[in-house]
Design an enzyme around this catalytic site. Structure first.
Site, PDB file in Angstrom:
ATOM      1  N   SER A  17      26.017   7.982 -32.272  1.00 29.13           N
ATOM      2  CA  SER A  17      25.791   6.730 -31.511  1.00 29.13           C
ATOM      3  C   SER A  17      26.216   6.904 -30.057  1.00 29.13           C
ATOM      4  O   SER A  17      27.210   6.321 -29.620  1.00 29.13           O
ATOM      5  CB  SER A  17      26.511   5.552 -32.159  1.00 29.13           C
ATOM      6  OG  SER A  17      27.833   5.826 -32.507  1.00 29.13           O
ATOM      7  N   LYS A  65      -6.602   2.498  10.440  1.00 30.59           N
ATOM      8  CA  LYS A  65      -6.750   3.791  11.123  1.00 30.59           C
ATOM      9  C   LYS A  65      -8.201   4.259  11.149  1.00 30.59           C
ATOM     10  O   LYS A  65      -8.510   5.449  10.967  1.00 30.59           O
ATOM     11  CB  LYS A  65      -5.847   4.850  10.468  1.00 30.59           C
ATOM     12  CG  LYS A  65      -4.369   4.451  10.432  1.00 30.59           C
ATOM     13  CD  LYS A  65      -3.480   5.556   9.904  1.00 30.59           C
ATOM     14  CE  LYS A  65      -2.019   5.119   9.846  1.00 30.59           C
ATOM     15  NZ  LYS A  65      -1.111   6.168   9.372  1.00 30.59           N
ATOM     16  N   GLY A  96       0.837  -1.185   0.000  1.00 30.80           N
ATOM     17  CA  GLY A  96       0.000   0.000   0.000  1.00 30.80           C
ATOM     18  C   GLY A  96       0.872   1.235   0.000  1.00 30.80           C
ATOM     19  O   GLY A  96       2.068   1.165  -0.285  1.00 30.80           O
ATOM     20  N   SER A  97       0.316   2.367   0.359  1.00 30.82           N
ATOM     21  CA  SER A  97       1.043   3.619   0.286  1.00 30.82           C
ATOM     22  C   SER A  97       1.816   3.874   1.582  1.00 30.82           C
ATOM     23  O   SER A  97       1.717   3.126   2.557  1.00 30.82           O
ATOM     24  CB  SER A  97       0.091   4.780   0.005  1.00 30.82           C
ATOM     25  OG  SER A  97       0.805   5.933  -0.381  1.00 30.82           O
ATOM     26  N   VAL A  98       2.611   4.928   1.559  1.00 32.97           N
ATOM     27  CA  VAL A  98       3.439   5.287   2.714  1.00 32.97           C
ATOM     28  C   VAL A  98       2.550   5.664   3.898  1.00 32.97           C
ATOM     29  O   VAL A  98       1.524   6.330   3.743  1.00 32.97           O
ATOM     30  CB  VAL A  98       4.361   6.473   2.349  1.00 32.97           C
ATOM     31  CG1 VAL A  98       5.211   6.878   3.546  1.00 32.97           C
ATOM     32  CG2 VAL A  98       5.224   6.122   1.158  1.00 32.97           C
ATOM     33  N   GLY A 144      34.305  15.725 -36.293  1.00 36.15           N
ATOM     34  CA  GLY A 144      35.096  15.418 -37.481  1.00 36.15           C
ATOM     35  C   GLY A 144      34.928  13.997 -37.986  1.00 36.15           C
ATOM     36  O   GLY A 144      35.695  13.536 -38.842  1.00 36.15           O
ATOM     37  N   LEU A 182      31.101  13.234 -30.780  1.00 34.21           N
ATOM     38  CA  LEU A 182      30.116  14.315 -30.715  1.00 34.21           C
ATOM     39  C   LEU A 182      29.868  14.919 -32.090  1.00 34.21           C
ATOM     40  O   LEU A 182      30.683  14.786 -33.013  1.00 34.21           O
ATOM     41  CB  LEU A 182      30.602  15.401 -29.760  1.00 34.21           C
ATOM     42  CG  LEU A 182      30.717  15.025 -28.276  1.00 34.21           C
ATOM     43  CD1 LEU A 182      31.417  16.136 -27.513  1.00 34.21           C
ATOM     44  CD2 LEU A 182      29.343  14.734 -27.684  1.00 34.21           C
TER      45      LEU A 182
END
Length: 624
Positions: free
Chosen positions: A532, A157, A22-24, A463, A459
Site C-alpha cells: 500500500s 503573421k 493558441g500555441s507558443v 517483514g 516495502l
C-alpha cells in the site's frame, strides 16, 4: 485618451469577456497590446513606460513591443512567453471588454483553463507560417468544454507568408473541420498581422481579398446569449451571518438569476420553502439583485441552512446527487488514479470524491475517444465521479458556476483537475441500504472483543506478513476471532485481474478496504498485509473502515535490508528490468507520517514487534 473619458466608457452596458489562446509565439500578447493601443485604451504614462520597456526587454528592434503590456512578470519578459493569465479592461463607444491573455505553453494549460472558465469568446491565434498545432487543438477543445460559444480564428503573421490568400483559406478549411466537430455557435476567421495592427482596428490594404470585418468590428458586433439574469435563481450560501440574536442572514454571490424581496425560494438540499424579506448589502438594502451581486438575503422563516447549501427558484431546482458524469481536464504531473480519494470543490462546498470510472480520454490531435486507464497531465477524459456528500449542481452547459468543479489533492493541496458536469447518474437511485436486525455491537459482544483492522504497510521484504502472522496466532490463542488478508493471497483470487500500475494499485487497496470494512462490521480483528505505497489509499482505507477501528502499523525496514533478504526474488527481477512499477525501485513508497505503531525492524525482532502490537490492542481496550 483621458482617464475621465475612459472611466465613462466603462460605465456603458454590453461587457464581452474574451480570451486569447493558441500555441507558443503565435502572437497573443502582441495582438492584445496592439489592440489596446489602436483602440486608444492605453494611458499616456503607460505608453511612455511601454516605450522605455521596449528598449530594455523588447524583441522587435527599434519598434514598440506591444507584448510587454501583457507580459508583466519578470520571467515572462526574460523568456518572451506568457506564464500567468493577464487581464485587461478596455472599451470602445459600442462595447466594454474584459480580455485575458492566456499562456500558450502546454505546462501552463491550467492557466488557460482559468481564463476560459469565464469567457464568452475565444480568439484562437494561429501562426500563418506554421498552421494548426497540437496546442491549437487542445485550447479549442478546452474552450468548447468551458462553454465558450464564439470563436475568432486569428490567422496571424500573414506578413510572413506574403499575405497569401490561399494559405489563409487552407488554414481556415483545416480549422473549420475542428470548429464543426466542437459545435461552436459562432465562428469567424480573420487574417491579420498583429505586430503592425493589420485588420485589428483598421483594414489592411495588403489583404484586399479579405472582405470580412476587422477584429474590433467583429468583437463589437458579436451577439451573445441571454444573460445569467434570465436563468433560474442560484444563490450558493457562503456564510451564515448572525451578528446577534436579532439578525440572521445568508451571505453569498448570486451566480444565476435575480431576486427581490417577496420572492419565494427553497433550499435545494432539503426542499424547505420560504421567501426573501430583505436584500442587505454594505451600501444598504436593494430592491432587486442580479447575477454576480454579493448580498446577504434575509428570509421570512428560520430554516436549517449552512455553508454549501443553495437557495433556488421553487420552479426550477438543481440536481442533488452523489454520482455524476463529467468531462475532466487533468492538471497535475501525478496522473489521475481512479478510485483515489480527492477533494472536490464546487462553489462553497468541499467534499471527498473519487473517480469511479474513466470512460475514455480524448486524442487531442484527432479529437477521437480512446480507451484509457488514467489521465496524464493536460489530458481530457469523460469520467464518473462519486462524492461523499450530495452535490447541488446543474449541467455545466446550463450554468457554469454550479456545473463546474475542481479536484484537489488531499495531501499536497494542489488543484489537480478541473471538471464540467454533464449529468447525474440515475441508475443507482433505486439502491438503498437494507436495515439489519443484528448490529455490529451485538456481533462484538458475542465475540468478546472489539473489531479492528490492523493495517501493515512497508516495502516488499520488510517483514509485514511474518509479523501479521505472529499477531494473528497470538490473537487466536487468546480466543479472538480473526482473519488475515495478505497482498499475495488476494491477487490469486479477488484481485487477480489487477496489475501493478499506479491505477491498479489504487483499485487493489480500494477493494481490500471494502472487504476489511465488512469483516470489521462482522466483529473480526482483521490483519491486512499490503505494501500500500500511497498515503491517499491508506487514508481511503481508514475512512472506509472508520478511524476508530483502523490501526496503521508501519513496518520500517531499510530498502537495502529488503533487497538483501529478497525472499521472492522480486528485487533482482526489478533490477534486471524484468519487473516494472516495483515499489522502491521505479515506483515510489510514501511512508506513513503518523502511524499508530512504528515498527523499526533494525532494533526489534519479529516476535517483539508482534508483542508490541498485542500490547497496544490491550491498552486501547480492543482485546482483554
Amino acid at each position: 485618451m483621458g482617464a475621465d473619458l475612459y472611466r465613462a466608457k466603462l460605465t456603458r452596458d454590453g461587457v464581452l469577456r474574451l480570451i486569447t489562446c493558441g500555441s507558443v509565439d503565435d502572437g497573443k500578447s502582441t495582438l492584445i497590446g496592439r489592440l489596446l493601443h489602436d483602440s486608444q485604451a492605453i494611458m499616456d504614462d503607460t505608453l511612455t513606460t511601454l516605450i522605455d520597456d521596449s528598449r530594455k526587454h523588447g524583441t522587435t528592434g527599434a519598434e514598440v513591443d506591444y507584448a510587454l503590456l501583457l507580459d508583466g512578470l519578470e520571467a515572462e519578459r526574460e523568456q518572451g512567453i506568457t506564464i500567468d493569465v493577464a487581464w485587461r479592461f478596455f472599451a470602445t463607444p459600442r462595447r466594454r471588454f474584459i480580455i485575458a491573455d492566456t499562456p500558450g505553453h502546454e505546462q501552463y494549460t491550467r492557466n488557460m483553463a482559468t481564463g476560459a472558465s469565464t469567457a464568452d469568446l475565444a480568439i484562437i491565434l494561429v501562426d500563418a507560417s506554421k498552421g494548426l498545432l497540437t496546442q491549437t487543438r487542445r485550447h479549442s477543445f478546452i474552450a468548447s468544454l468551458m462553454g465558450i460559444g464564439h470563436i475568432v480564428l486569428a490567422v496571424n503573421k500573414m506578413d510572413l507568408v506574403d499575405f497569401d490568400e490561399a494559405r489563409f483559406r487552407a488554414i481556415v478549411a483545416d480549422y473549420t473541420a475542428i470548429a464543426d466537430r466542437l459545435g461552436f455557435a459562432g465562428f469567424t476567421a480573420i487574417p491579420m498581422a498583429a505586430r503592425s495592427g493589420l485588420n485589428l482596428c483598421a483594414r489592411a490594404a495588403e489583404m484586399p481579398w479579405f472582405e470580412g470585418p476587422t477584429l474590433i468590428e467583429h468583437l463589437e458586433a458579436v451577439q451573445l446569449d441571454a444573460g445569467s439574469d434570465a436563468r433560474p435563481l442560484r444563490f450558493p450560501v457562503q456564510w451564515v451571518n448572525r451578528p446577534d440574536a436579532s439578525f440572521r442572514g445568508y451571505a453569498g454571490t448570486i451566480v444565476a438569476g435575480q431576486v427581490q424581496p417577496g420572492d419565494a425560494v427553497i433550499t435545494a438540499r432539503s426542499g424547505k420553502a420560504t421567501h426573501v424579506t430583505r436584500i442587505v448589502t454594505v451600501d444598504g438594502d436593494l430592491a432587486v439583485a442580479g447575477t454576480e451581486t454579493a448580498v446577504t438575503l434575509v428570509l421570512a422563516d428560520e430554516i436549517d441552512i449552512s455553508r454549501g447549501d443553495m437557495l433556488v427558484s421553487p420552479e426550477n431546482r438543481p440536481h442533488v446527487a452523489q454520482q455524476f458524469a463529467a468531462d475532466l481536464l487533468w492538471l497535475d504531473e501525478d496522473a489521475l488514479k481512479p478510485g483515489r480519494s480527492y477533494l472536490l470543490k464546487s462553489g462553497p462546498l468541499t467534499t471527498p470524491a473519487s473517480v469511479t470510472l474513466l470512460k475514455h480520454r480524448i486524442d487531442i490531435n484527432s479529437l477521437d475517444e480512446r480507451p484509457a486507464r488514467t489521465l496524464a497531465m493536460n489530458e481530457i477524459g469523460l469520467v464518473n465521479l462519486e462524492t461523499t456528500a450530495p452535490l447541488l449542481f446543474d449541467p455545466y452547459t446550463e450554468c457554469r458556476d454550479t456545473g463546474g468543479f475542481i479536484l484537489i489533492d488531499r495531501y499536497t493541496n494542489n488543484t489537480v483537475g478541473a471538471g464540467m458536469i454533464r449529468h447525474a447518474l440515475r441508475r443507482a437511485s433505486n439502491i438503498h441500504l437494507q436495515p439489519m436486525t443484528v448490529t455490529q455491537a451485538q456481533r462484538s459482544a458475542l465475540k468478546g472483543h472489539q473489531p479492528a483492522v490492523i493495517w501493515f504497510t512497508g516495502l516488499s521484504g520488510s517483514g509485514k506478513s511474518t509479523i501479521a502472522n505472529l499477531v494473528e496466532a497470538q490473537l487466536a490463542a487468546l480466543a479472538c476471532h480473526t482473519y488475515s488478508l495478505d497482498g499475495d493471497n488476494v491477487r490469486h483470487g479477488l484481485n487477480r485481474d489487477l496489475g501493478f500500475t499506479d491505477a491498479d494499485r489504487v483499485e487493489n487497496i480500494r477493494r481490500i478496504g471494502e472487504i476489511a470494512k465488512l469483516m470489521a462490521d462482522a466483529g473480526l480483528i482483521v490483519t491486512c498485509s499490503f505494501i500500500s505505497p500511497f498515503r491517499s489509499e491508506r487514508e481511503m482505507a481508514r475512512q472506509l473502515v472508520g478511524a476508530e477501528r483502523f490501526v496503521e502499523v508501519f513496518v520500517d525496514t531499510p530498502i537495502e535490508i529488503c533487497q538483501a533478504r529478497d525472499p521472492k526474488g522480486l528485487y533482482a527481477k526489478a533490477a534486471s528490468g524484468e519487473l516494472t512499477n516495483f515499489t522502491g525501485i521505479d515506483s515510489p513508497y510514501e511512508a506513513p507520517q503518523h502511524p499508530q505503531l512504528h515498527i523499526i525492524t533494525a532494533t526489534m525482532t519479529e516476535a517483539d514487534a508482534a508483542q508490541a502490537i498485542i500490547d497496544w490492542l490491550r491498552a486501547h481496550d480492543i482485546i482483554g
